[in-house]
Design a protein around this motif. Structure first.
Motif, short mmCIF file in Angstrom:
data_model
loop_
_atom_site.label_atom_id
_atom_site.label_comp_id
_atom_site.label_asym_id
_atom_site.label_seq_id
_atom_site.Cartn_x
_atom_site.Cartn_y
_atom_site.Cartn_z
N LEU A 1 3.48 32.00 38.36
CA LEU A 1 3.08 31.58 37.00
C LEU A 1 1.78 30.79 37.09
CD1 LEU A 1 6.48 30.17 35.68
CD2 LEU A 1 5.47 32.39 35.11
N LEU A 2 1.09 30.65 35.98
CA LEU A 2 -0.10 29.79 35.96
C LEU A 2 0.34 28.32 35.99
CD1 LEU A 2 -2.41 31.54 33.33
CD2 LEU A 2 -2.17 31.98 35.77
N GLN A 3 -0.56 27.48 36.48
CA GLN A 3 -0.22 26.06 36.63
C GLN A 3 -0.15 25.36 35.27
OE1 GLN A 3 -3.20 23.38 38.34
NE2 GLN A 3 -1.73 22.82 39.91
N HIS A 4 0.75 24.38 35.19
CA HIS A 4 0.86 23.52 34.00
C HIS A 4 -0.37 22.61 33.91
CE1 HIS A 4 1.71 20.36 36.88
NE2 HIS A 4 2.56 21.21 37.46
N PRO A 5 -0.62 22.00 32.75
CA PRO A 5 -1.76 21.07 32.61
C PRO A 5 -1.57 19.84 33.51
CG PRO A 5 -0.86 21.65 30.45
CD PRO A 5 0.10 22.16 31.47
N LEU A 6 -2.70 19.30 33.96
CA LEU A 6 -2.71 18.10 34.81
C LEU A 6 -3.44 16.97 34.07
CD1 LEU A 6 -3.93 19.83 38.11
CD2 LEU A 6 -1.57 19.22 37.55
N TYR A 7 -3.02 15.75 34.27
CA TYR A 7 -3.69 14.59 33.69
C TYR A 7 -3.79 13.48 34.72
CZ TYR A 7 -2.74 16.69 29.11
OH TYR A 7 -2.68 17.53 28.04
N THR A 8 -4.87 12.68 34.63
CA THR A 8 -4.96 11.48 35.43
C THR A 8 -5.36 10.33 34.50
OG1 THR A 8 -5.92 10.48 37.41
CG2 THR A 8 -7.38 11.89 36.11
N ALA B 1 -4.88 6.94 30.31
CA ALA B 1 -3.83 7.57 29.51
C ALA B 1 -4.34 7.97 28.13
CB ALA B 1 -2.63 6.63 29.39
N GLU B 2 -5.39 7.26 27.67
CA GLU B 2 -6.03 7.70 26.43
C GLU B 2 -7.53 7.81 26.66
OE1 GLU B 2 -5.43 5.40 22.83
OE2 GLU B 2 -6.99 6.59 21.84
N PHE B 3 -8.12 8.92 26.27
CA PHE B 3 -9.55 9.15 26.46
C PHE B 3 -10.12 9.79 25.21
CE2 PHE B 3 -12.83 12.27 27.79
CZ PHE B 3 -13.82 11.35 28.14
N MET C 1 -7.86 11.33 22.89
CA MET C 1 -6.94 12.36 23.42
C MET C 1 -5.96 11.67 24.38
SD MET C 1 -9.60 15.46 24.22
CE MET C 1 -10.94 14.45 24.84
N THR C 2 -4.69 11.91 24.12
CA THR C 2 -3.69 11.17 24.89
C THR C 2 -2.96 12.09 25.87
OG1 THR C 2 -2.14 11.59 23.12
CG2 THR C 2 -3.26 9.45 23.08
N VAL C 3 -2.40 11.46 26.88
CA VAL C 3 -1.58 12.17 27.87
C VAL C 3 -0.19 12.35 27.26
CG1 VAL C 3 -0.53 11.94 30.17
CG2 VAL C 3 -2.90 11.19 29.80
N PRO C 4 0.40 13.54 27.38
CA PRO C 4 1.75 13.74 26.82
C PRO C 4 2.72 12.65 27.29
CG PRO C 4 0.84 15.82 27.53
CD PRO C 4 -0.13 14.76 27.98
N GLU C 5 3.42 12.10 26.33
CA GLU C 5 4.33 10.97 26.54
C GLU C 5 5.28 11.19 27.72
OE1 GLU C 5 4.81 7.27 25.54
OE2 GLU C 5 3.67 8.56 24.18
N VAL C 6 5.80 12.40 27.81
CA VAL C 6 6.82 12.69 28.83
C VAL C 6 6.30 12.40 30.24
CG1 VAL C 6 6.19 15.17 28.89
CG2 VAL C 6 8.44 14.47 29.69
N LEU C 7 5.00 12.59 30.47
CA LEU C 7 4.45 12.38 31.82
C LEU C 7 4.41 10.90 32.18
CD1 LEU C 7 1.52 14.99 31.87
CD2 LEU C 7 3.84 15.23 32.77
N LEU C 8 4.48 10.04 31.16
CA LEU C 8 4.44 8.59 31.41
C LEU C 8 5.85 8.02 31.45
CD1 LEU C 8 1.65 7.82 28.75
CD2 LEU C 8 1.34 8.39 31.15
N SER C 9 6.85 8.89 31.21
CA SER C 9 8.22 8.40 31.00
C SER C 9 8.94 8.05 32.29
CB SER C 9 9.02 9.48 30.27
OG SER C 9 9.23 10.58 31.15
#
Ligand code: ADE
Length: 236
Positions: A172-179, A182-184, A187-195
């Motif tokens: 499968l293709l890779q999921h989105p990545l964030y570093t 958390a807000e830029f 544009m915010t990082v999906p909440e679940v990744l910070l959970s």
């Protein structure tokens, strides 16, 4: 792993492979890249390596003699001999994995309109295309093959998990990545990744992979290994 490159343009390989992960693999002795200049194996004062097509037609053709002589002078054992050509088998991660299991590979870089067919017949064991488009020569395809094979070799990429979890390797293709941050720019990082909920994060990543694959590469879904949950989500 030793890469033997046969090319009319050895200078093309000087800089591009001298940075980041491939350069480090060279420094650590994990790979060797030997570049042979096909023109060194020509026998006239002009170093002629190409000629007109028999039968007529636009574009020059790489002559067989210098390529055979370069191969005979630089290659010893029975190793895969790739010919970069738009007429070849498509380069996939599966083919990259296969090549990475060989102790050495040779890559003949095609150029001009193409190579004399006797090079494909009598020398190359594996014609390879990097995609359905035509480049000016096989040097960039050779570098792409070297790069893709190198990152699969043990110890080249920091964590083996990042190779095992590759886009495409998983089907499968890779999921989105964030570093951070958390807000830029709003544009915010999906909440679940910070959970910190690892199961939830895995589920979100899987679903994003499925969504992206469905959008950009639906052809991959027929061969990817999908769970019943995946299928329900895609049908959803
Ligand atoms: N030479 C020119 N185009 C090419 C391609 N798409 N793949 C491999 N070699 C090439």
């Amino acid at each position: 792993m030793r890469f033997h490159v046969l090319t009319l343009f050895p200078e093309a390989f000087a800089q591009p492979l001298q940075f980041s992960i491939v350069a480090r693999a060279v420094q650590r002795g994990q790979i060797n890249i030997d570049v042979a200049d096909i023109r060194d194996y020509t026998h006239d004062a002009h170093g002629t390596a190409d000629d007109y097509q028999f039968g007529g037609g636009h574009g020059m053709v790489m002559k067989p003699e210098p390529v055979f002589e370069a191969a005979e002078a630089t290659l010893s054992a029975q190793i895969p001999v790739i010919l970069t050509t738009p007429q070849g088998e498509l380069l996939t991660q599966k083919l990259v994995e296969e090549l990475a299991s060989s102790p050495a590979i040779a890559i003949i870089c095609g150029h001009y309109a193409g190579v004399d067919e006797r090079i494909a017949e009598g020398l190359a064991t594996r014609p390879v295309s990097i995609g359905d488009y035509v480049l000016t020569g096989g040097e960039l395809p050779a570098m792409i093959i070297i790069d893709a094979v190198t990152r699969l070799l043990p110890g080249v990429v920091g964590s083996p998990e990042s190779v095992a979890g590759d886009s495409i390797t998983t089907g499968l293709l890779q999921h989105p990545l964030y570093t951070r941050p958390a807000e830029f720019r709003g544009m915010t990082v999906p909440e679940v990744l910070l959970s910190g909920h690892h199961a939830e994060i895995d589920r979100w990543r899987r679903r994003k992979s499925l969504e992206r694959t469905l959008e950009h590469r639906p052809d991959l879904l027929s061969t990817a290994s999908l769970t019943n949950d995946d299928r329900r989500y895609l049908a959803g």
